[in-house]
Design a protein around this motif. Structure first.
Motif, short mmCIF file in Angstrom:
data_model
loop_
_atom_site.label_atom_id
_atom_site.label_comp_id
_atom_site.label_asym_id
_atom_site.label_seq_id
_atom_site.Cartn_x
_atom_site.Cartn_y
_atom_site.Cartn_z
N PRO A 93 -0.50 0.88 -6.23
CA PRO A 93 -0.07 0.14 -5.03
C PRO A 93 -0.65 -1.26 -4.95
N LEU A 94 -1.89 -1.45 -5.41
CA LEU A 94 -2.48 -2.79 -5.38
C LEU A 94 -1.77 -3.72 -6.35
N ALA A 95 -1.40 -3.17 -7.52
CA ALA A 95 -0.64 -3.97 -8.49
C ALA A 95 0.72 -4.35 -7.92
N ALA A 96 1.35 -3.43 -7.18
CA ALA A 96 2.65 -3.72 -6.57
C ALA A 96 2.53 -4.84 -5.54
N ARG A 129 -1.02 -10.47 -0.18
CA ARG A 129 -2.35 -10.62 -0.79
C ARG A 129 -3.42 -10.05 0.15
N GLY A 130 -3.25 -10.26 1.45
CA GLY A 130 -4.19 -9.71 2.42
C GLY A 130 -4.17 -8.19 2.43
N ALA A 131 -2.98 -7.62 2.31
CA ALA A 131 -2.87 -6.15 2.28
C ALA A 131 -3.53 -5.58 1.02
N ALA A 132 -3.39 -6.27 -0.10
CA ALA A 132 -4.03 -5.81 -1.33
C ALA A 132 -5.55 -5.81 -1.19
N LEU A 133 -6.10 -6.85 -0.56
CA LEU A 133 -7.54 -6.91 -0.34
C LEU A 133 -7.99 -5.82 0.63
N ALA A 184 -12.76 5.45 -1.52
CA ALA A 184 -11.95 6.22 -2.47
C ALA A 184 -11.22 7.35 -1.76
N GLY A 185 -9.92 7.45 -2.00
CA GLY A 185 -9.12 8.53 -1.43
C GLY A 185 -8.57 8.23 -0.06
N ASP A 186 -9.10 7.21 0.62
CA ASP A 186 -8.67 6.93 1.99
C ASP A 186 -7.25 6.38 2.03
N LEU A 187 -6.88 5.61 1.01
CA LEU A 187 -5.53 5.06 0.97
C LEU A 187 -4.50 6.18 0.93
N GLU A 188 -4.75 7.16 0.06
CA GLU A 188 -3.82 8.29 -0.07
C GLU A 188 -3.77 9.11 1.22
N ARG A 189 -4.94 9.35 1.83
CA ARG A 189 -4.96 10.15 3.07
C ARG A 189 -4.20 9.44 4.19
N ALA A 205 -0.69 1.45 8.61
CA ALA A 205 -0.54 0.24 9.41
C ALA A 205 -1.65 0.09 10.44
N ASP A 206 -2.49 1.13 10.60
CA ASP A 206 -3.64 1.02 11.50
C ASP A 206 -4.78 0.24 10.88
N VAL A 207 -4.73 0.04 9.55
CA VAL A 207 -5.77 -0.70 8.86
C VAL A 207 -5.53 -2.19 9.05
N LYS A 208 -6.57 -2.92 9.46
CA LYS A 208 -6.45 -4.36 9.65
C LYS A 208 -6.05 -5.02 8.33
N GLY A 209 -4.99 -5.81 8.35
CA GLY A 209 -4.51 -6.48 7.15
C GLY A 209 -3.31 -5.79 6.51
N ILE A 210 -2.98 -4.60 6.98
CA ILE A 210 -1.82 -3.87 6.46
C ILE A 210 -0.81 -3.70 7.59
N GLY A 211 0.39 -4.22 7.37
CA GLY A 211 1.46 -4.11 8.37
C GLY A 211 2.52 -3.14 7.93
N PRO A 212 3.59 -3.00 8.70
CA PRO A 212 4.64 -2.04 8.36
C PRO A 212 5.28 -2.27 6.98
N LYS A 213 5.56 -3.53 6.64
CA LYS A 213 6.20 -3.80 5.34
C LYS A 213 5.27 -3.50 4.18
N THR A 214 4.02 -3.93 4.30
CA THR A 214 3.07 -3.68 3.20
C THR A 214 2.70 -2.21 3.14
N ALA A 215 2.68 -1.53 4.27
CA ALA A 215 2.43 -0.09 4.27
C ALA A 215 3.54 0.65 3.52
N ALA A 216 4.78 0.23 3.73
CA ALA A 216 5.91 0.87 3.04
C ALA A 216 5.79 0.68 1.53
N VAL A 217 5.35 -0.50 1.10
CA VAL A 217 5.16 -0.75 -0.33
C VAL A 217 4.11 0.21 -0.89
N ILE A 218 3.00 0.35 -0.18
CA ILE A 218 1.93 1.24 -0.64
C ILE A 218 2.41 2.69 -0.71
#
Length: 352
Positions: free
Chosen positions: A3-6, A28-32, A39-44, A52-65
């Motif tokens: 997902p970070l590479a994407a 770029r902000g969402a990747a950071l 570890a594992g928190d992204l998947e959970r 989208a509750d994570v600061k720096g990640i919005g609906p569009k970037t969440a969908a990519v992840i």
């Protein structure tokens, strides 16, 4: 896919197509933000629908992840790749011969990304070397580097060079050419750098005799390696949309300036930025006839812009620039031998 590479690939393609800065920063902000999670928190969070509750990640970037974690190529990335295509198909052959980029900016001056991100992207593009060339102090509008800041950047570049296997990170500067033709940095510091790009950024509409003398003085300075974007023209709006849509060429005695470049072994830059494409084709052909060396550079201010070298390659091929006279087709050892050359008998200059 990762997902970070994407996210980074999406940001790269947006930068390459000159998308608005806010769109690039979102990815770029969402990747950071994703990289900082335990570890594992992204998947959970993806499974719970709470990315989208994570600061720096919005609906569009969440969908990519979420799509990347599900084993899909994210739809946003697929659409971008489909619309991107080849930048300059006619430049592909020459691009394969290039080994590096000698004009690159970071957020130390007016670039948008850290040196580290620019360097990593250069490696991903297959470069063997890249020169970090942020602006000199006179260009305050671009947050140019005063001597103490340049010294700190030299330390950073040395650390990056030591930990980047397969890529030489070269120290450099885009040095403003002062009105009297001197270079806008301390001589001691210029002597420590691997590469100096000298460029005019002010009084671009000076009379031809004045501009000619200014440029000749800079070309004859023993520290100058590359004459940057020689006419200073703008043929289109820049990616930040803050620049004027057009700016005419500076006028100068091109025959005299190119003859001096050839004699001194100074490379004429083929600037690949879409809004510059400098020098114009007629002057590029004149520089070829004069026996000049060349450097095909991106003048990149963001990682995705490092792909713009193809635009310069296309123009170089159209004008018959000899490959062996393009300094960034040379192995790094030959390149550094040239930048540390004896100015009385510069290797690779016309007649050598």
């Amino acid at each position: 896919m990762d997902p970070l590479a994407a996210l980074r690939r999406i940001a790269f393609l947006l930068e390459r197509q000159q998308a608005p800065t806010y769109r690039v920063k979102a990815f770029r902000g969402a990747a950071l933000a994703a990289a900082r999670l335990p570890a594992g928190d992204l998947e959970r969070r993806a499974a719970a629908g709470s990315l989208a509750d994570v600061k720096g990640i919005g609906p569009k970037t969440a969908a990519v992840i979420e799509q990347a974690l599900a084993g899909q190529v994210p739809a946003y990335l697929v659409d971008l790749e489909d619309r991107s295509g080849e930048l300059a198909p006619a430049g592909q052959e020459l691009r394969a011969a290039l080994r590096g980029d000698l004009h690159v900016h970071s957020d130390w001056s007016d670039g948008g990304s850290p040196v580290e991100e620019m360097v990593v992207t250069a490696a991903e593009l297959g470069h063997e070397y890249v020169a970090v060339t942020d602006h000199s102090p006179r260009l305050t509008v671009a947050n140019g580097l005063a001597p103490d800041r340049l010294r700190r950047q030299l330390d950073l570049v040395a650390r990056l060079d030591a930990r980047m296997p397969g890529l030489r990170v070269l120290s450099g500067i885009e040095c403003d050419i002062n009105e009297d033709g001197t270079l806008d940095q301390e001589d001691e510091l210029l002597g420590r750098l691997d590469l100096v790009v000298a460029s005019v950024h002010s009084k671009l509409r000076s009379p031809a005799p004045v501009m000619t003398e200014r440029m000749l003085a800079a070309v004859n300075d023993p520290h100058t390696d590359v004459l940057g974007h020689c006419t200073g023209r703008l043929v289109a709006s820049g990616p930040d949309r803050g620049r004027p849509d057009r700016r005419p060429e500076s006028v100068f005695d091109a025959a005299a300036v190119f003859a001096a470049c050839a004699e001194r072994g100074v490379a004429v830059e083929i600037n690949s930025r879409p809004e510059r494409l400098d020098p114009p084709l007629r002057l590029l052909r004149q520089a070829v006839e004069a026996g000049c060396l060349f450097s095909i550079d991106t003048d990149a201010h963001a990682p995705g812009q490092l792909d713009w070298q193809l635009f310069g390659c296309e123009r170089a091929q159209e004008c018959g620039v000899p490959v062996d006279r393009i300094v960034n087709t040379w192995p790094v050892e030959r390149l550094l031998e040239w930048t540390h050359r004896d100015r009385g008998n510069p290797p690779g200059a016309a007649g050598a």
